[in-house]
Write a protein that holds these residues in place. Structure first.
Motif, PDB file in Angstrom:
ATOM      1  N   LEU A 266       0.824  -1.209   0.000  1.00  0.00           N
ATOM      2  CA  LEU A 266       0.000   0.000   0.000  1.00  0.00           C
ATOM      3  C   LEU A 266       0.859   1.260   0.000  1.00  0.00           C
ATOM      4  O   LEU A 266       0.405   2.332  -0.368  1.00  0.00           O
ATOM      5  CB  LEU A 266      -0.927   0.014   1.218  1.00  0.00           C
ATOM      6  N   MET A 267       2.109   1.103   0.413  1.00  0.00           N
ATOM      7  CA  MET A 267       3.033   2.228   0.461  1.00  0.00           C
ATOM      8  C   MET A 267       3.633   2.544  -0.910  1.00  0.00           C
ATOM      9  O   MET A 267       4.211   3.615  -1.101  1.00  0.00           O
ATOM     10  CB  MET A 267       4.161   1.925   1.456  1.00  0.00           C
ATOM     11  N   SER A 268       3.522   1.646  -1.846  1.00  0.00           N
ATOM     12  CA  SER A 268       4.143   1.821  -3.158  1.00  0.00           C
ATOM     13  C   SER A 268       3.547   3.011  -3.888  1.00  0.00           C
ATOM     14  O   SER A 268       2.338   3.136  -4.035  1.00  0.00           O
ATOM     15  CB  SER A 268       3.960   0.561  -4.007  1.00  0.00           C
ATOM     16  N   GLY A 269       4.438   3.882  -4.330  1.00  0.00           N
ATOM     17  CA  GLY A 269       4.020   5.047  -5.095  1.00  0.00           C
ATOM     18  C   GLY A 269       3.440   6.173  -4.260  1.00  0.00           C
ATOM     19  O   GLY A 269       3.007   7.185  -4.802  1.00  0.00           O
ATOM     20  N   ASP A 270       3.445   6.059  -2.945  1.00  0.00           N
ATOM     21  CA  ASP A 270       2.912   7.100  -2.065  1.00  0.00           C
ATOM     22  C   ASP A 270       4.052   8.051  -1.697  1.00  0.00           C
ATOM     23  O   ASP A 270       5.056   7.646  -1.116  1.00  0.00           O
ATOM     24  CB  ASP A 270       2.318   6.467  -0.811  1.00  0.00           C
ATOM     25  N   ASP A 271       3.913   9.323  -2.029  1.00  0.00           N
ATOM     26  CA  ASP A 271       4.979  10.306  -1.857  1.00  0.00           C
ATOM     27  C   ASP A 271       5.434  10.481  -0.410  1.00  0.00           C
ATOM     28  O   ASP A 271       6.602  10.800  -0.168  1.00  0.00           O
ATOM     29  CB  ASP A 271       4.544  11.668  -2.402  1.00  0.00           C
ATOM     30  N   ILE A 272       4.562  10.279   0.547  1.00  0.00           N
ATOM     31  CA  ILE A 272       4.934  10.496   1.944  1.00  0.00           C
ATOM     32  C   ILE A 272       6.067   9.565   2.361  1.00  0.00           C
ATOM     33  O   ILE A 272       6.948   9.945   3.135  1.00  0.00           O
ATOM     34  CB  ILE A 272       3.706  10.378   2.883  1.00  0.00           C
ATOM     35  N   TRP A 273       6.091   8.340   1.822  1.00  0.00           N
ATOM     36  CA  TRP A 273       7.153   7.392   2.179  1.00  0.00           C
ATOM     37  C   TRP A 273       8.471   7.751   1.518  1.00  0.00           C
ATOM     38  O   TRP A 273       9.530   7.384   2.022  1.00  0.00           O
ATOM     39  CB  TRP A 273       6.724   5.970   1.837  1.00  0.00           C
ATOM     40  N   ALA A 274       8.408   8.474   0.411  1.00  0.00           N
ATOM     41  CA  ALA A 274       9.624   8.970  -0.227  1.00  0.00           C
ATOM     42  C   ALA A 274      10.238  10.110   0.587  1.00  0.00           C
ATOM     43  O   ALA A 274      11.400  10.460   0.387  1.00  0.00           O
ATOM     44  CB  ALA A 274       9.322   9.438  -1.645  1.00  0.00           C
ATOM     45  N   ILE A 275       9.473  10.674   1.500  1.00  0.00           N
ATOM     46  CA  ILE A 275       9.971  11.721   2.398  1.00  0.00           C
ATOM     47  C   ILE A 275      10.395  11.125   3.736  1.00  0.00           C
ATOM     48  O   ILE A 275      11.466  11.441   4.266  1.00  0.00           O
ATOM     49  CB  ILE A 275       8.896  12.803   2.608  1.00  0.00           C
ATOM     50  N   ILE A 276       9.563  10.251   4.294  1.00  0.00           N
ATOM     51  CA  ILE A 276       9.854   9.653   5.601  1.00  0.00           C
ATOM     52  C   ILE A 276      11.081   8.740   5.525  1.00  0.00           C
ATOM     53  O   ILE A 276      11.895   8.705   6.456  1.00  0.00           O
ATOM     54  CB  ILE A 276       8.627   8.878   6.124  1.00  0.00           C
ATOM     55  N   GLY A 277      11.234   8.018   4.438  1.00  0.00           N
ATOM     56  CA  GLY A 277      12.343   7.075   4.288  1.00  0.00           C
ATOM     57  C   GLY A 277      13.715   7.710   4.450  1.00  0.00           C
ATOM     58  O   GLY A 277      14.509   7.259   5.285  1.00  0.00           O
ATOM     59  N   PRO A 278      14.032   8.771   3.697  1.00  0.00           N
ATOM     60  CA  PRO A 278      15.344   9.403   3.862  1.00  0.00           C
ATOM     61  C   PRO A 278      15.554  10.016   5.250  1.00  0.00           C
ATOM     62  O   PRO A 278      16.681  10.025   5.753  1.00  0.00           O
ATOM     63  CB  PRO A 278      15.365  10.492   2.790  1.00  0.00           C
ATOM     64  N   VAL A 279      14.485  10.488   5.866  1.00  0.00           N
ATOM     65  CA  VAL A 279      14.605  11.011   7.234  1.00  0.00           C
ATOM     66  C   VAL A 279      15.011   9.886   8.170  1.00  0.00           C
ATOM     67  O   VAL A 279      15.900  10.048   9.025  1.00  0.00           O
ATOM     68  CB  VAL A 279      13.282  11.685   7.685  1.00  0.00           C
ATOM     69  N   LEU A 280      14.389   8.729   8.009  1.00  0.00           N
ATOM     70  CA  LEU A 280      14.730   7.579   8.844  1.00  0.00           C
ATOM     71  C   LEU A 280      16.158   7.100   8.567  1.00  0.00           C
ATOM     72  O   LEU A 280      16.877   6.709   9.491  1.00  0.00           O
ATOM     73  CB  LEU A 280      13.733   6.445   8.626  1.00  0.00           C
ATOM     74  N   VAL A 281      16.586   7.144   7.323  1.00  0.00           N
ATOM     75  CA  VAL A 281      17.963   6.781   6.983  1.00  0.00           C
ATOM     76  C   VAL A 281      18.941   7.722   7.694  1.00  0.00           C
ATOM     77  O   VAL A 281      19.946   7.279   8.259  1.00  0.00           O
ATOM     78  CB  VAL A 281      18.192   6.803   5.453  1.00  0.00           C
ATOM     79  N   ALA A 282      18.647   9.015   7.683  1.00  0.00           N
ATOM     80  CA  ALA A 282      19.520   9.989   8.344  1.00  0.00           C
ATOM     81  C   ALA A 282      19.597   9.732   9.853  1.00  0.00           C
ATOM     82  O   ALA A 282      20.681   9.783  10.451  1.00  0.00           O
ATOM     83  CB  ALA A 282      19.028  11.407   8.069  1.00  0.00           C
ATOM     84  N   ILE A 283      18.460   9.424  10.467  1.00  0.00           N
ATOM     85  CA  ILE A 283      18.441   9.109  11.893  1.00  0.00           C
ATOM     86  C   ILE A 283      19.250   7.845  12.158  1.00  0.00           C
ATOM     87  O   ILE A 283      20.020   7.762  13.124  1.00  0.00           O
ATOM     88  CB  ILE A 283      16.991   8.969  12.395  1.00  0.00           C
ATOM     89  N   GLY A 284      19.100   6.851  11.288  1.00  0.00           N
ATOM     90  CA  GLY A 284      19.854   5.608  11.429  1.00  0.00           C
ATOM     91  C   GLY A 284      21.356   5.833  11.314  1.00  0.00           C
ATOM     92  O   GLY A 284      22.134   5.269  12.077  1.00  0.00           O
ATOM     93  N   LEU A 285      21.769   6.667  10.370  1.00  0.00           N
ATOM     94  CA  LEU A 285      23.191   6.970  10.217  1.00  0.00           C
ATOM     95  C   LEU A 285      23.728   7.695  11.442  1.00  0.00           C
ATOM     96  O   LEU A 285      24.850   7.435  11.892  1.00  0.00           O
ATOM     97  CB  LEU A 285      23.425   7.799   8.953  1.00  0.00           C
TER      98      LEU A 285
END
Length: 68
Positions: A32-51
């Protein structure tokens, strides 16, 4: 064992963030997340927090080694 929790949590956040980013951009289909723009924003934020967690965990481990 100092820093292991942050390292593990950071690595998990990076992997999940990458998956969410790819789903949001439409590269990974079948969710359901496929193609949803919000996950394209949340994902990199989570990557930055993980790093950030990875860096903090590595510093804690190197500091613990120096004290031994």
């Amino acid at each position: 064992m100092k820093g292991w929790f942050r390292l593990t949590l950071g690595l998990l956040a990076v992997v999940v963030g990458l998956v969410w980013t790819l789903q949001g951009l439409g590269y990974l289909r079948g969710s359901l997340m496929s193609g949803d723009d919000i996950w394209a924003i949340i994902g990199p934020v989570l990557v930055a927090i993980g790093l950030l967690l990875l860096v903090i965990g590595l510093r804690a481990r190197s500091k613990a080694k120096r004290q031994q």
